[in-house]
Design a protein around this motif. Structure first.
Motif, PDB file in Angstrom:
ATOM      1  N   ARG A  67      -6.277   3.178  -6.066  1.00  0.00           N
ATOM      2  CA  ARG A  67      -5.736   1.896  -5.629  1.00  0.00           C
ATOM      3  C   ARG A  67      -4.929   1.321  -6.791  1.00  0.00           C
ATOM      4  O   ARG A  67      -5.487   0.994  -7.840  1.00  0.00           O
ATOM      5  N   TYR A  68      -3.619   1.234  -6.617  1.00  0.00           N
ATOM      6  CA  TYR A  68      -2.759   0.879  -7.738  1.00  0.00           C
ATOM      7  C   TYR A  68      -2.986  -0.551  -8.226  1.00  0.00           C
ATOM      8  O   TYR A  68      -2.840  -0.839  -9.413  1.00  0.00           O
TER       9      TYR A  68
ATOM     10  N   GLU B 145       8.259   3.858  -1.343  1.00  0.00           N
ATOM     11  CA  GLU B 145       6.958   4.398  -1.734  1.00  0.00           C
ATOM     12  C   GLU B 145       6.676   4.137  -3.214  1.00  0.00           C
ATOM     13  O   GLU B 145       5.657   3.553  -3.578  1.00  0.00           O
ATOM     14  N   GLU B 146       7.604   4.556  -4.076  1.00  0.00           N
ATOM     15  CA  GLU B 146       7.402   4.361  -5.514  1.00  0.00           C
ATOM     16  C   GLU B 146       7.465   2.888  -5.881  1.00  0.00           C
ATOM     17  O   GLU B 146       6.689   2.401  -6.714  1.00  0.00           O
TER      18      GLU B 146
ATOM     19  N   ARG C 199       4.190   1.159  -5.080  1.00  0.00           N
ATOM     20  CA  ARG C 199       3.119   1.463  -6.026  1.00  0.00           C
ATOM     21  C   ARG C 199       3.277   0.687  -7.329  1.00  0.00           C
ATOM     22  O   ARG C 199       2.296   0.154  -7.869  1.00  0.00           O
TER      23      ARG C 199
ATOM     24  N   GLN D  16      -2.654  -1.119  -0.731  1.00  0.00           N
ATOM     25  CA  GLN D  16      -2.238   0.095  -0.044  1.00  0.00           C
ATOM     26  C   GLN D  16      -3.413   1.072   0.015  1.00  0.00           C
ATOM     27  O   GLN D  16      -4.200   1.167  -0.930  1.00  0.00           O
TER      28      GLN D  16
ATOM     29  N   GLU E 102       2.525  -3.037  -6.755  1.00  0.00           N
ATOM     30  CA  GLU E 102       1.097  -3.303  -6.599  1.00  0.00           C
ATOM     31  C   GLU E 102       0.361  -3.157  -7.927  1.00  0.00           C
ATOM     32  O   GLU E 102      -0.533  -3.952  -8.248  1.00  0.00           O
TER      33      GLU E 102
END
Length: 623
Positions: A546-547, A266-267, A270, A541, A273
Motif C-alpha cells: 500500500r503506497y 498508474e505510476e 502510486r 489503492q 499516494e
C-alpha cells in the motif's frame, strides 16, 4: 538557474486535493468554511461586501461551505515593516505582536496567510504565538549581496472529477467491487466516487449500485497552476561555511516522478499516494512539536535526466533525500548523494546495481535473496519439532534458492524433510466419489507422529496455491484429528492472493514470511485508512505494498531519526522506537561498508481461530 517544481510543506499538504486560499494573479482564492458570512470574510481581507459580490456574481444570494470566492489582493507598501522587523541574509523577519493575526500580517505585507505559513513550517492559525520571530516571504529586500534568480513553487488545483452516473447494477452472488469495475471497464476510484457509502466496505448480493460513465485520460487529467514566488537569495560577500544540522530546521528533499508533464495514471497514482502518506507522517511530527523544511521536486518521466536539478545547488544543503523511482534517476541521485555525503532513502527499487556499494544509500524495499538465510534460521527456531514436506509442482517451481537455504538449516538442526510431487497430494471430491471403500488421505503416509508436519510448496504461484489449498481443506473435513498436526508454510506473494483464499488459509493453519504486511483487521491499519479517506476523500489503492502506508512509514521513521540524531542517523536508525503500519525497519550495511539494506522480517500466521498474527521475529512475540 533552472526553474524546478518546488513544493513547500504547507502547500504540498493539499496535493491532488482542492487548495484553499491559493493565490491566482491579483486575487486570493478563499474557500468558505462553516459559520463564515460575506461580512466576516470582508473584514478578514480588509475589503467590503460590495467588492466581494462584484467579483463573485451570485454570492449575495447564496454562500455555501466549500464555495471558492475570488478576493482582490490588497497591495502593500514596501515601507510597511515595523520596528519589530529586521533584515538578515536578504530575508525580512517580523516578531509577532499582541493582537496580530495571520490575516492582519498578510494584509500588512501584501501576502496570503498560506504564503506566511509556507515560509514558517509549524505556523498556523492555531499556533501563532506572540513574540515568535517569523519570516515574511516575497519581500524584495536590498542588501549588499547579489540577488539570485527567482525560485518557483507549485500549487495544484484539481478539477471536479466526480464522474456522471450512467446506469445502476444489481449485485450478483460472489461479485466484488473489483469484479464489477472490471466488467464495466471503470476504475475502483470512480466507482467509489458515485457510491460513497461503500468506501472501506464490500458489496452484498442484490444491492443496487451506481455505475459511472467510462472516462478517458483527458477527462482525468489534473490541472496545474504555477505560482511564482519572489524569494530573494543573497550571495554573501565572504565565503560562508555551511554546518549541516547546526543552522535551524532539518531540511528534507523528496525527489519523485509525479509526472506532471505526462499522463501516466498508474505510476502517477502510486507516487501521489506515496507522497500523501508521507505528508500524513509530516503532520504527525508537527503535532508532536518537531520542525522541518520539506522540499519536493518532480523528476518527470524516466527518459529525463536529473543533471539540471543536481547541478542547480537546490539539493546541496539537504540533510536527507528521499527518492527516486526510475533506475537512471536512482543512479544519478546516488552519485550526487555520495559526493555530498547526504543520506539517500530509496523507497522502491531493490535491484542489485552500483548503488549497493554506496554507503549513503538506504534500501527500504528488502532484497529477497538477502533475507533467505534469516527466514531459514527463524523457521527452525519457530518450528524446532517440524517434519517438512516440500511439494514440487511441474507447473512452476521458482523458490529453489529458498529451499536450498532452508534445507541447510534443516540439516544443521537434524529436522527431517522429504519431497513429493503435487500429484501425490492433490485430490478432489470426484476422487472420493470414485473410491468405493473410501479414500486413503495422501497426508496419512506423510505424517510423522509427534511432529508438526509442515507443507511447503516449491513455487509461490497462485496456481500452485490453488492446487494445494483445496486438498488440505478437504482432508481437514475428512480427518480433522490428522490435519491438526499439519501446517502450510509459504511466501510473501501469498498476501496478494489472501483476499480470495482467506477462509482456506485459516482452515489449514497457514504461515508465510514477509518483509512487509498489513491487514485491515489490524486496528492501526484501519485507523490509517479512515484518516486517509478523511484527508483525501478517497481510499487507498488495492495494490501491494500500500503506497500510502509506505510513504507514511518511511516519512515518520527517517524524518524523526534525522531530526533526533542528525549526522548520526545512519548509525542510530535502528534505535528509533516506532511501530510502522506496513513496513519494518532493520538496516544492515552490506559487506560492512556498502549500502544500508533493510532486512526486517515477519512471519504472518492465519490461525484456525480465524485471526491474523503478525509475528515480529526480532521481538519474538506476536501482536
Amino acid at each position: 538557474m533552472k526553474k524546478f517544481r518546488h513544493i513547500l510543506i504547507l502547500i504540498a499538504l493539499f496535493i491532488f486535493t482542492a487548495v484553499a486560499n491559493a493565490q491566482n494573479g491579483e486575487f486570493i482564492n478563499h474557500k468558505v468554511t462553516q459559520g463564515q458570512t460575506l461580512f466576516s470574510i470582508s473584514k478578514m481581507y480588509d475589503t467590503t461586501v460590495e467588492v466581494i459580490v462584484r467579483h463573485n456574481p451570485g454570492s449575495a444570494k447564496k454562500l455555501s461551505i466549500g464555495q471558492t470566492l475570488r478576493i482582490p489582493k490588497q497591495k502593500a507598501s514596501a515601507k510597511s515593516s515595523s520596528d519589530e522587523d529586521v533584515v538578515r541574509n536578504g530575508k525580512l523577519y517580523h516578531t509577532i505582536r499582541s493582537k496580530e493575526t495571520l490575516f492582519s500580517l498578510g494584509k500588512k505585507y501584501g501576502v496570503t496567510p498560506d504564503e506566511i505559513c509556507a515560509a514558517n513550517p509549524g505556523l498556523s492559525i492555531n499556533n501563532f504565538p506572540v513574540g515568535k520571530e517569523i519570516v515574511i516571504p516575497n519581500q524584495n529586500i536590498r542588501t549588499s549581496g547579489t540577488k539570485k534568480e527567482t525560485s518557483f513553487k507549485f500549487v495544484t488545483v484539481e478539477k471536479d472529477n466526480t464522474p456522471k452516473i450512467e446506469k445502476t447494477h444489481k449485485v450478483k452472488r460472489r461479485e466484488t467491487i473489483e469484479k464489477i469495475c472490471k466488467k464495466y471497464e471503470i476504475s475502483v476510484e470512480d466507482f467509489l466516487k458515485v457510491n460513497p457509502d461503500l468506501v472501506g466496505k464490500e458489496v452484498k448480493r442484490k444491492m443496487i449500485v451506481n455505475i459511472p460513465a467510462k472516462r478517458t485520460a483527458k477527462d482525468e487529467v489534473v490541472e496545474y497552476k504555477e505560482l511564482i514566488v519572489n524569494t530573494p537569495v543573497v550571495e554573501p560577500e565572504e565565503e560562508e561555511v555551511y554546518d549541516r544540522f547546526g543552522d535551524g530546521d532539518t531540511r528534507i528533499a523528496v525527489v519523485l516522478p509525479f509526472l506532471l508533464d505526462r499522463y501516466s495514471p498508474e505510476e502517477q497514482g502510486r507516487m501521489v499516494e506515496f507522497y500523501q502518506g508521507f505528508l500524513m507522517a509530516v503532520e504527525r511530527l508537527k503535532r508532536e512539536g518537531h520542525s522541518m523544511e520539506i522540499n519536493t521536486f518532480d523528476t518527470g518521466f524516466k527518459d529525463k535526466s536529473l543533471n539540471d536539478l543536481l547541478s542547480s545547488g537546490a539539493l546541496d544543503k539537504m540533510d536527507l533525500i528521499i527518492g527516486a523511482y526510475y533506475p537512471n534517476h536512482n543512479k544519478e541521485l546516488g552519485k550526487f548523494a555520495k559526493e555530498k555525503e547526504i543520506p539517500l532513502v530509496i523507497p522502491f527499487s531493490n535491484k542489485k546495481d552500483e548503488l549497493f556499494n554506496n554507503p549513503m544509500a538506504f534500501f527500504v524495499n528488502t532484497l529477497q535473496a538477502a533475507v533467505l538465510p534469516d527466514v531459514a534460521r527463524n523457521f527452525v527456531t519457530t518450528f524446532p519439532n517440524a517434519n517438512v514436506i516440500f511439494v514440487e509442482d511441474t507447473i512452476k517451481s521458482n523458490k529453489r534458492d529458498f529451499i536450498k537455504a532452508l534445507t541447510v538449516e534443516l540439516d544443521r538442526n537434524s529436522i527431517p524433510y522429504t519431497t513429493v510431487q503435487m500429484e501425490q497430494i492433490a485430490f478432489n471430491e470426484k476422487d472420493i466419489e470414485e473410491e468405493e471403500d473410501g479414500i486413503v488421505l495422501p497426508f496419512t503416509s506423510l505424517a510423522v507422529e509427534g511432529r508438526e508436519n509442515i507443507i511447503i510448496p516449491m513455487s509461490s504461484s497462485k496456481e500452485t496455491l490453488n492446487r494445494i489449498l483445496p486438498s488440505m481443506v478437504m482432508a481437514n473435513v475428512l480427518d480433522t484429528a490428522l490435519m491438526n498436526d499439519f501446517r502450510l508454510f509459504g511466501y510473501p506473494e501469498w498476501q496478494v492472493y489472501a483476499q480470495q483464499a482467506r477462509e482456506q488459509l485459516y482452515e489449514v493453519d497457514t504461515y508465510f514470511y514477509a518483509t512487509f504486511f498489513t491487514h485491515f483487521s489490524l486496528p492501526e491499519a484501519t485507523r490509517f485508512q479512515n484518516d486517509f479517506i478523511r484527508w483525501y476523500n478517497r481510499d487507498l489503492q488495492k495494490i501491494y505494498p500500500r503506497y500510502g502506508m509506505l510513504g507514511y512509514d518511511i516519512g515518520y521513521q527517517f524524518l524523526l531519526a534525522t531530526i533526533l540524531y542528525g549526522s548520526q542517523m545512519p548509525q542510530k536508525i535502528n534505535e528509533l522506537q516506532f511501530d510502522p503500519l506496513q513496513s519494518g525497519f532493520k538496516f544492515e550495511r552490506l559487506d560492512g561498508r556498502g549500502a544500508m539494506m533493510n532486512k526486517k522480517l515477519f512471519f504472518i500466521h492465519y490461525t484456525r481461530k480465524y485471526n491474523i498474527e503478525k509475528i515480529d521475529l526480532d521481538k519474538c512475540e506476536e501482536f
